[in-house]
Design a protein around this motif. Structure first.
Motif, PDB file in Angstrom:
ATOM      1  N   ARG A   1       0.180   5.632  -2.119  1.00 53.57           N
ATOM      2  CA  ARG A   1       1.140   5.506  -1.034  1.00 53.57           C
ATOM      3  C   ARG A   1       2.157   6.729  -0.799  1.00 53.57           C
ATOM      4  O   ARG A   1       2.493   7.018   0.221  1.00 53.57           O
ATOM      5  CB  ARG A   1       2.377   4.415  -1.337  1.00 53.57           C
TER       6      ARG A   1
ATOM      7  N   SER B   1       0.706   4.686   6.937  1.00 54.20           N
ATOM      8  CA  SER B   1       1.392   5.937   7.064  1.00 54.20           C
ATOM      9  C   SER B   1       0.844   7.304   7.502  1.00 54.20           C
ATOM     10  O   SER B   1       1.189   8.198   8.009  1.00 54.20           O
ATOM     11  CB  SER B   1       2.373   6.206   5.662  1.00 54.20           C
TER      12      SER B   1
ATOM     13  N   TRP C   1      -3.363  -3.454   0.720  1.00 49.84           N
ATOM     14  CA  TRP C   1      -2.501  -2.467   0.530  1.00 49.84           C
ATOM     15  C   TRP C   1      -0.904  -2.809   0.346  1.00 49.84           C
ATOM     16  O   TRP C   1      -0.668  -3.389   1.308  1.00 49.84           O
ATOM     17  CB  TRP C   1      -2.683  -1.138   1.551  1.00 49.84           C
TER      18      TRP C   1
ATOM     19  N   TRP D   1       4.519   0.553   6.041  1.00 54.53           N
ATOM     20  CA  TRP D   1       4.847   1.981   5.659  1.00 54.53           C
ATOM     21  C   TRP D   1       3.974   2.013   4.277  1.00 54.53           C
ATOM     22  O   TRP D   1       3.675   3.224   3.870  1.00 54.53           O
ATOM     23  CB  TRP D   1       6.119   2.365   5.594  1.00 54.53           C
ATOM     24  N   LYS D   2       4.018   0.901   3.388  1.00 51.15           N
ATOM     25  CA  LYS D   2       3.278   1.096   2.320  1.00 51.15           C
ATOM     26  C   LYS D   2       2.036   1.230   1.956  1.00 51.15           C
ATOM     27  O   LYS D   2       1.378   1.328   1.175  1.00 51.15           O
ATOM     28  CB  LYS D   2       4.013   0.063   0.976  1.00 51.15           C
ATOM     29  N   ASN D   3       1.398   1.062   3.206  1.00 55.10           N
ATOM     30  CA  ASN D   3      -0.019   1.002   3.306  1.00 55.10           C
ATOM     31  C   ASN D   3      -0.387   2.587   3.722  1.00 55.10           C
ATOM     32  O   ASN D   3      -0.073   3.073   4.693  1.00 55.10           O
ATOM     33  CB  ASN D   3      -0.623   0.278   4.385  1.00 55.10           C
TER      34      ASN D   3
ATOM     35  N   ARG E   1      -1.809   3.101  -7.304  1.00 53.00           N
ATOM     36  CA  ARG E   1      -1.396   2.933  -5.904  1.00 53.00           C
ATOM     37  C   ARG E   1      -0.054   3.378  -5.522  1.00 53.00           C
ATOM     38  O   ARG E   1      -0.108   3.769  -4.192  1.00 53.00           O
ATOM     39  CB  ARG E   1      -1.504   1.232  -5.623  1.00 53.00           C
ATOM     40  N   TRP E   2       0.779   3.545  -6.277  1.00 56.68           N
ATOM     41  CA  TRP E   2       2.218   4.179  -5.944  1.00 56.68           C
ATOM     42  C   TRP E   2       1.663   5.576  -5.425  1.00 56.68           C
ATOM     43  O   TRP E   2       2.423   6.088  -4.688  1.00 56.68           O
ATOM     44  CB  TRP E   2       3.178   4.471  -7.085  1.00 56.68           C
TER      45      TRP E   2
END
Ligand code: HEM
Ligand SMILES: [Cu+2]
Ligand SMILES: [Cu+2]
Lengths: 531, 174
Positions: free
Chosen positions: A441, A367, A531, A361-363, A437-438
């Motif tokens: 996401r 998501s 990611w 999910w953090k990619n 990157r946050w």
């Protein structure tokens, strides 16, 4: 950094001895995937993607302004600018953002995945130049106030002749781009750059391209006479005929979008989880169903029209439409099932949905793709099938339920899938890392949730009868007054608030993409950061 | 892998859950296909699609004749016209009015002719929420039997220029 850790399981799955490409030097090997990238194709993927994102920005700004106008408590724009920007939004989003992106995807699928060079750089230039010129012409005419006709430009409503000319240029340019893709598939086959059948993603792209040709031919049949009419060279264009043929363009182009989106789903499922289609014959057959039956489904736009009879309507809303629906139901099963199988194989085997919880999910590419699948399947699919029945269509025709439906398909579905794809296009094709990157996401969630709220607000307001393309649902100053009631007003407010969230998600996407492409850390001689 | 050429022998019939799903989906699609004619004929809610070619001038003349012979009053400056039960009623959409206002009797059947004399318009009857597309050059004949008494407003829900949102009309059912 081992390749396998970056792009799930790819290295292990590379064909044993890749046949030789036909690139004649103009090629590089991707440092992350090991796939060959034709440098000419790469340039045009970049050019088309950049214009697509600019169109998305223009359409997104307009989206916010018109959505805030539909919110009765805000009622932002005056009537003229509301209608003008609805036209502007529809064309920049549905036509320009989507088409430029699709041409980029075709160039990618034809070259990188088939280990081939692009058929012709010259044709790619011609396609790009025509599409860009047409886009500029259309946008200029709209903003000058010469084309307040909505994207459907139903005759005898009339825009300046340059507006129609612009549309024709975009269509011709796209047709050349599609031709270039077919040329590429042809030379790849001729030069034996791959062995056996084409990969599934390429198959999906070919299906999209075949439908695109049929679609664009309908476009030519309807837009050329209309353009001549706008020049007074043809006396009239029959409005019933126009609607019939125009929807051969308007509806089928949505199937191009669906095909392209499903191909992107398969692509991202593989890249982000290592998923493998359970049964390739089933997936391919489903694409063929789209090609065969979708033309018929355009009839559901004419369910309350004069000029076409009851038996025509019944026939066209039954067998053929459902065979196309069947195709979507198949993909809607095979895509998540392939992800499930892949994740279970990796040991995420707890309970019924343990695999889903363990998904990456953090990619944002994952998501985005998975949210796209859910929004398209559950909201878009269900609303689409209900609106396509004659009985419900009487209640829904030209109400806000219609944009409520397609903001779940072409926005929550296709647009979100294309956004998700970007999280690999920028590192692999532009060779730049994403900053922040946050934020990346979070982006698919902000956009996906926002557009879901927009879609629900529209659908529910529409079920009270609130029309689409309508500046004032309170009918101030009209000869006869009517109120849709407070429920409808609340739903229009929900639409407005959802729009603020969705446009925020859209601006984050554009901001991140621009920042990455121009200022992101370069990726050369090394794999992208996973990611 | 969906991005690589498939392995040899990929052309296989589906098995297991996938096969079940395809079977269920196909069965549902077939049922829905049959429901389309069933709902149409059983529900009796849809237009039969009866329509004729008519020039805007000819249609306008019929509307004027209809108003002249059947006018019974006026609402908000718009003639109120009562067609004879079982007879023809006319409604003209033009930028930006629905002309004239109609007075109908509950339980009676009418042949309502709707057309436009300029652009495309959207006949949208509220609060029934019943919508039909209106095209210039086409006389769309809707055979209707109003069942509920009351006042209904007709809106326009196809964009027809900058006054589009002001385009309204009236039907009174007694
Ligand atoms: C950022 C999120 C978006 C928001 C908040 C939004 C909002 C809206 C609103 C408020 C309308 C006008 C509805 C009406 O008054 O009739 C509209 C129309 C439309 N939108 Fe969007 N939209 C968004 C993104 C998109 C995208 C990405 C696409 C296409 C890919 C798209 C395609 C359309 C189309 C085709 C129309 C109809 C235009 C017409 O009636 O001529 N929208 N949208
Ligand atoms: Cu109108
Ligand atoms: Cu209108």
């Amino acid at each position: 950094m081992s390749t396998a850790a970056v792009i799930e399981d790819l290295a292990g799955a590379l064909p044993p001895a890749p046949p030789v490409g036909n690139h004649a030097g103009a090629v590089r090997t991707c440092d992350t995937t090991g796939l060959p990238v034709c440098l000419v194709a790469e340039k045009f993927i970049q050019l088309n993607a950049v214009v697509a994102v600019v169109a998305l920005l223009a359409g997104g700004v307009a989206a916010l302004l018109i959505a805030l106008t539909r919110w009765p408590a805000v009622h932002l724009l005056d009537a003229v600018w509301y209608y003008r920007l609805v036209t502007f939004h529809g064309l920049n989003m549905l036509i320009f953002w989507i088409l430029f992106m699709e041409v980029a995807i075709l160039y990618f699928a034809g070259t990188v995945l088939l280990n081939s060079r692009l058929f012709s750089g010259k044709l790619a230039w011609a396609a790009f130049a025509l599409m860009l010129a047409g886009t500029l012409l259309v946008d200029i005419e709209i903003l000058r106030g010469k084309a307040d006709v909505m994207m459907t430009s139903y005759v005898p409503l009339r825009a300046s002749s340059n507006f129609y000319l612009g549309i024709i240029l975009v269509a011709v340019g796209t047709l050349i781009g599609v031709g270039n893709f077919f040329g590429t598939v042809y030379i790849a086959k001729r030069d034996h750059t791959y062995s056996g059948s084409v990969p599934l993603v390429v198959f999906g792209a070919i299906a999209a391209a075949v439908i695109a040709v049929v679609t664009l031919l309908h476009g030519a049949v309807v837009m050329i006479p209309t353009w001549l009419w706008s020049l007074d060279l043809v006396a009239t264009v029959d409005p019933g005929w126009y609607r019939l043929v125009w929807w051969g363009l308007g509806h089928q182009s949505q199937q191009v979008n669906v095909c392209a989106m499903v191909a992107v789903w398969y692509l991202l499922a593989t890249i982000t989880t290592g998923a493998k289609p359970l049964n390739q014959a089933v997936c391919r057959a489903a694409f063929v169903l789209y090609i065969l039956f979708i033309n018929i489904a355009s009839a559901h736009h004419l369910l309350v029209d004069p000029g076409v009879g009851a038996s025509w309507k019944i026939w066209n809303t039954s067998y053929g439409m459902y065979l196309a629906v069947l195709a979507s139901m198949i993909h809607g099963f095979t895509v998540p099932a392939s992800v499930e199988v892949a994740l279970r194989k990796k040991g995420h085997d707890r309970g019924l949905f343990g695999w889903l919880a363990a998904a990456p999910w953090k990619n944002p590419a994952f998501s985005g793709f998975f949210l796209s699948l859910l929004i398209f399947g559950f909201i878009g699919g269900i609303t689409g099938v209900t609106l396509g029945t004659q009985q419900i269509n009487i209640l829904a025709h030209n109400t806000l339920r219609i944009p409520g439906h397609f903001h779940a398909t072409v926005v929550g579905g296709t647009t979100l899938a294309f956004m998700a794809l970007t999280y690999y296009v920028v590192p692999l094709i532009f060779r730049r890392e994403f900053p922040l990157r946050w934020l990346a996401r979070a982006q698919p969630w902000v956009f996906g949730i926002g557009i879901t709220i927009v879609s629900l607000g529209m659908s529910l307001a529409g079920s009270y009868g609130v029309p689409r393309r309508h500046w004032d649902s309170e009918l101030t100053g009209a000869q006869f007054t009517y109120g849709f009631g407070s429920g409808a007003n609340v739903m229009l407010g929900v639409l407005g608030m959802g729009a603020i969230l969705a446009v925020t998600g859209l601006l984050i996407y554009i901001g991140l993409t621009v920042a990455a492409v121009f200022f992101g850390r370069r990726i050369e001689g090394r794999a992208m950061t996973p990611w | 892998m969906s991005i690589h050429v498939p392995e040899e022998g990929w052309f296989q019939a589906p098995t297991g859950a996938e096969r079940t799903w395809i079977g269920l989906a196909l069965a549902w699609c077939l049922v829905m296909s049959l429901m389309m004619p069933y709902w149409h004929f059983k529900g009796k809610q849809n237009s039969t699609g009866e329509s004729y070619t008519v020039t805007p001038e000819a249609f306008s003349k019929r509307v004027d004749q209809f108003v002249k012979t059947n006018q019974v009053g006026e609402v908000n400056g718009m003639p109120l016209v009562e067609p004879s039960p079982g007879g023809d009623a006319y409604l003209r959409g033009s930028m930006w009015t629905w002309y004239p206002a109609l007075k109908l009797k509950a339980g009676q059947t009418y042949r309502l002719h709707v057309s436009s004399t300029d652009l495309q318009h959207g006949f949208s009857l509220q609060p029934m929420n019943m919508n039909f597309h209106v095209l210039p050059g086409y006389d769309h004949v809707l055979t209707i039997t109003p069942t509920m008494k009351g006042e209904y407003t007709i809106l326009c829900n196809e964009f027809c220029g900058v006054g589009h949102h002001l385009m309204t009309g009236k039907i009174v059912v007694e």
